[in-house]
Design a protein around this motif. Sequence first.
Motif, mmCIF file in Angstrom:
data_model
loop_
_atom_site.group_PDB
_atom_site.id
_atom_site.type_symbol
_atom_site.label_atom_id
_atom_site.label_comp_id
_atom_site.label_asym_id
_atom_site.label_seq_id
_atom_site.Cartn_x
_atom_site.Cartn_y
_atom_site.Cartn_z
ATOM 1 N N LYS A 70 -6.920 -1.576 3.705
ATOM 2 C CA LYS A 70 -6.209 -0.854 2.637
ATOM 3 C C LYS A 70 -5.777 -1.812 1.528
ATOM 4 C CE LYS A 70 -3.243 2.865 3.248
ATOM 5 N NZ LYS A 70 -2.130 3.592 3.894
ATOM 6 N N ARG A 91 0.117 -3.813 6.746
ATOM 7 C CA ARG A 91 -0.424 -3.828 8.110
ATOM 8 C C ARG A 91 -1.922 -3.585 8.151
ATOM 9 N NH1 ARG A 91 2.017 1.854 10.484
ATOM 10 N NH2 ARG A 91 1.624 3.059 8.595
ATOM 11 N N SER A 101 9.272 10.801 -3.471
ATOM 12 C CA SER A 101 8.085 10.524 -2.647
ATOM 13 C C SER A 101 8.363 10.778 -1.173
ATOM 14 C CB SER A 101 7.698 9.051 -2.809
ATOM 15 O OG SER A 101 8.657 8.234 -2.166
ATOM 16 N N THR A 111 0.819 -1.220 0.000
ATOM 17 C CA THR A 111 0.000 0.000 0.000
ATOM 18 C C THR A 111 0.852 1.269 0.000
ATOM 19 O OG1 THR A 111 -0.126 -0.184 2.408
ATOM 20 C CG2 THR A 111 -1.975 -1.087 1.146
ATOM 21 N N SER A 140 13.525 8.382 4.220
ATOM 22 C CA SER A 140 14.703 7.509 4.298
ATOM 23 C C SER A 140 15.983 8.323 4.146
ATOM 24 C CB SER A 140 14.655 6.436 3.199
ATOM 25 O OG SER A 140 13.577 5.576 3.441
ATOM 26 N N PHE A 163 3.432 4.154 -1.646
ATOM 27 C CA PHE A 163 3.399 4.775 -2.973
ATOM 28 C C PHE A 163 4.071 3.852 -4.007
ATOM 29 C CE2 PHE A 163 4.958 7.631 -6.277
ATOM 30 C CZ PHE A 163 3.788 8.300 -6.580
ATOM 31 N N THR A 164 5.265 3.390 -3.670
ATOM 32 C CA THR A 164 6.010 2.542 -4.613
ATOM 33 C C THR A 164 5.427 1.130 -4.649
ATOM 34 O OG1 THR A 164 7.910 3.737 -3.723
ATOM 35 C CG2 THR A 164 8.370 2.077 -5.369
ATOM 36 N N ASP A 208 2.854 -6.982 10.161
ATOM 37 C CA ASP A 208 3.291 -5.678 10.663
ATOM 38 C C ASP A 208 4.791 -5.736 10.931
ATOM 39 O OD1 ASP A 208 3.823 -3.430 12.520
ATOM 40 O OD2 ASP A 208 1.637 -3.203 12.426
ATOM 41 N N ALA A 209 5.479 -4.683 10.513
ATOM 42 C CA ALA A 209 6.939 -4.656 10.690
ATOM 43 C C ALA A 209 7.341 -4.741 12.158
ATOM 44 C CB ALA A 209 7.506 -3.383 10.066
HETATM 45 N N1 LIG Z 1 15.906 2.394 -4.138
HETATM 46 C C1 LIG Z 1 15.134 3.217 -4.796
HETATM 47 O O1 LIG Z 1 15.467 3.606 -5.857
HETATM 48 C C2 LIG Z 1 13.839 3.617 -4.178
HETATM 49 C C3 LIG Z 1 12.810 4.177 -4.954
HETATM 50 C C4 LIG Z 1 11.593 4.446 -4.355
HETATM 51 C C5 LIG Z 1 11.413 4.192 -2.995
HETATM 52 N N2 LIG Z 1 12.451 3.697 -2.265
HETATM 53 C C6 LIG Z 1 12.311 3.377 -0.843
HETATM 54 O O2 LIG Z 1 11.125 2.605 -0.680
HETATM 55 C C7 LIG Z 1 10.558 2.873 0.577
HETATM 56 C C8 LIG Z 1 9.078 3.204 0.380
HETATM 57 O O3 LIG Z 1 8.917 4.501 -0.174
HETATM 58 P P1 LIG Z 1 7.447 5.062 -0.457
HETATM 59 O O4 LIG Z 1 7.550 6.507 -0.745
HETATM 60 O O5 LIG Z 1 6.783 4.177 -1.435
HETATM 61 O O6 LIG Z 1 6.805 4.861 1.012
HETATM 62 P P2 LIG Z 1 5.406 5.367 1.614
HETATM 63 O O7 LIG Z 1 4.435 5.652 0.513
HETATM 64 O O8 LIG Z 1 5.695 6.463 2.588
HETATM 65 O O9 LIG Z 1 4.896 4.068 2.363
HETATM 66 C C9 LIG Z 1 5.493 3.503 3.495
HETATM 67 C C10 LIG Z 1 4.889 2.133 3.669
HETATM 68 O O10 LIG Z 1 5.369 1.562 4.891
HETATM 69 C C11 LIG Z 1 4.280 0.930 5.518
HETATM 70 N N3 LIG Z 1 4.503 0.799 6.940
HETATM 71 C C12 LIG Z 1 4.864 1.736 7.826
HETATM 72 N N4 LIG Z 1 4.966 1.190 9.059
HETATM 73 C C13 LIG Z 1 4.655 -0.132 8.917
HETATM 74 C C14 LIG Z 1 4.579 -1.220 9.813
HETATM 75 N N5 LIG Z 1 4.815 -1.089 11.118
HETATM 76 N N6 LIG Z 1 4.252 -2.433 9.309
HETATM 77 C C15 LIG Z 1 3.988 -2.614 7.996
HETATM 78 N N7 LIG Z 1 4.032 -1.614 7.113
HETATM 79 C C16 LIG Z 1 4.371 -0.385 7.572
HETATM 80 C C17 LIG Z 1 3.096 1.828 5.220
HETATM 81 O O11 LIG Z 1 1.886 1.110 5.434
HETATM 82 P P3 LIG Z 1 0.411 1.804 5.343
HETATM 83 O O12 LIG Z 1 0.131 1.928 3.874
HETATM 84 O O13 LIG Z 1 -0.442 0.839 6.038
HETATM 85 O O14 LIG Z 1 0.546 3.158 6.009
HETATM 86 C C18 LIG Z 1 3.353 2.128 3.753
HETATM 87 O O15 LIG Z 1 2.858 1.090 2.955
HETATM 88 C C19 LIG Z 1 11.394 3.992 1.212
HETATM 89 O O16 LIG Z 1 12.326 3.416 2.099
HETATM 90 C C20 LIG Z 1 12.119 4.599 0.021
HETATM 91 O O17 LIG Z 1 13.365 5.167 0.370
HETATM 92 C C21 LIG Z 1 13.646 3.406 -2.831
#
Ligand SMILES: NC(=O)c1ccc[n+]([C@@H]2O[C@H](COP(=O)([O-])OP(=O)(O)OC[C@H]3O[C@@H](n4cnc5c(N)ncnc54)[C@H](OP(=O)(O)O)[C@@H]3O)[C@@H](O)[C@H]2O)c1
Length: 392
Positions: free
Chosen positions: A49, A45, A180, A19, A186, A21-22, A69-70
């Motif tokens: 959703k 979690r 994002s 759920t 991060s 963004f990525t 859940d993490a």
């Molecule tokens: N390497 C790359 O090139 C690259 C590119 C893009 C992203 N990323 C990395 O990918 C990650 C995600 O980015 P994003 O912007 O997509 O994130 P985001 O939209 O902010 O989403 C964070 C996710 O973490 C989940 N979460 C938070 N606490 C949790 C828990 N206790 N248990 C289970 N799930 C939990 C959230 O769940 P809910 O939906 O339930 O709130 C949500 O699905 C980041 O670390 C980012 O740095 C890396």
Amino acid sequence: MSRQNRTDRPYDIVLFGATSFTGALTAEYLAAHAPKGLRWAIAGRSTEKLERLRERLPGGAEAGVLRADASDPDSLRALAEHARVVATTVGPYVTYGEDLVAACADAGTDYLDLCGEPEFVDLMYVRHDARARETGARLVHAAGFDSIPHDLGVYFTVRQLPEGVPLAVEGFVTADAAFSGGTFASALNQFARQREMAAAARDRRRHEPRLVGRRVSAPVGAPRFAKEVGAWALPLPTIDPQIVRRSAAALDRYGPDFRYRQYAAVRHLPVAVGGVAAVGALVAAAQVPPARRWLSGRVRPGDGPSPEKRAKSWFSLRFVGEGGGRRVCTEVSGGDPGYDETAKMLAESALCLALDDLPRTAGQVTTAVAMGDALIDRLRAAGIRFRVASAR
Ligand SMILES: NC(=O)c1ccc[n+]([C@@H]2O[C@H](COP(=O)([O-])OP(=O)(O)OC[C@H]3O[C@@H](n4cnc5c(N)ncnc54)[C@H](OP(=O)(O)O)[C@@H]3O)[C@@H](O)[C@H]2O)c1
């Protein structure tokens, strides 16, 4: 446990953090491109959703839904035991990631993430590499824009050069894209943890066997005008050179003495100076907790660039490789690096680990070592370009 006997698990691939963004983009990609018969599930979690996400996926009813859940290690163990491959987008990984790595290493389950945090990768090596080698699990970090185009771009470049001779490769990164909430969180977290990052790197060096009979290095280059790409080259302090160095250490094909340097390529000097100043200011602000809190409220979790913005975004990585009297220029390029292409890279990596005939590896491995040519073939078929621009 051997890899063959895992086909009795209910799912080939489980996408944790579906759920995010990525994660949602990755789920959409899998729903649209997974081969018939692939058994896959979305996990996170909130079941509610996840159900809402599944309803909007093309043919999504075929995907299972798993709650985990993490902060609940039992739920992560169950996830790892139900899958052959787990891909996770739940970051910052240094905050949320370790229990899932531990569960996958224990269960012999292949693991992928989008981590760009060197501290996390080093900690996971020290704590879980040995167990993963015992169970046969492949732990693959940085399976998004960090670091697939870099790692596989260098691998592709090396394959154009002679064998058994010293090789030097330079990478020049250009991109036009937005980020994002999760990426911003991060990055801020990592900027604030410089001391912990250095300590984790030192600890890793103490544990990692020394390379015998070959040399590999990824020194930070000095800023300069790079005639070969017609742009200012600025050192780029991302995780990518470390990943490339590990691929080079693991694969003899990189030769007896391999060196990689990576730069951001910026055409206009004022933009280059402004970019360095902006990153410096962000790193400085991240050291001060109130400033960090204020900054983290600017881009919220779950937010990210719109489809219109992503459609206009692009990346290009140019590599110049030299050795044994030969010089090649190569390029890896594609669309929106951070999200559309990252979702594609994560999904294709999961499909590659689950379905392709790959070299036998285990423990913490890079994308080049675990998947190499098979993943390049998949990414090319999915529209990411790998090409030789010139050779002499
Ligand atoms: N390497 C790359 O090139 C690259 C590119 C893009 C992203 N990323 C990395 O990918 C990650 C995600 O980015 P994003 O912007 O997509 O994130 P985001 O939209 O902010 O989403 C964070 C996710 O973490 C989940 N979460 C938070 N606490 C949790 C828990 N206790 N248990 C289970 N799930 C939990 C959230 O769940 P809910 O939906 O339930 O709130 C949500 O699905 C980041 O670390 C980012 O740095 C890396």
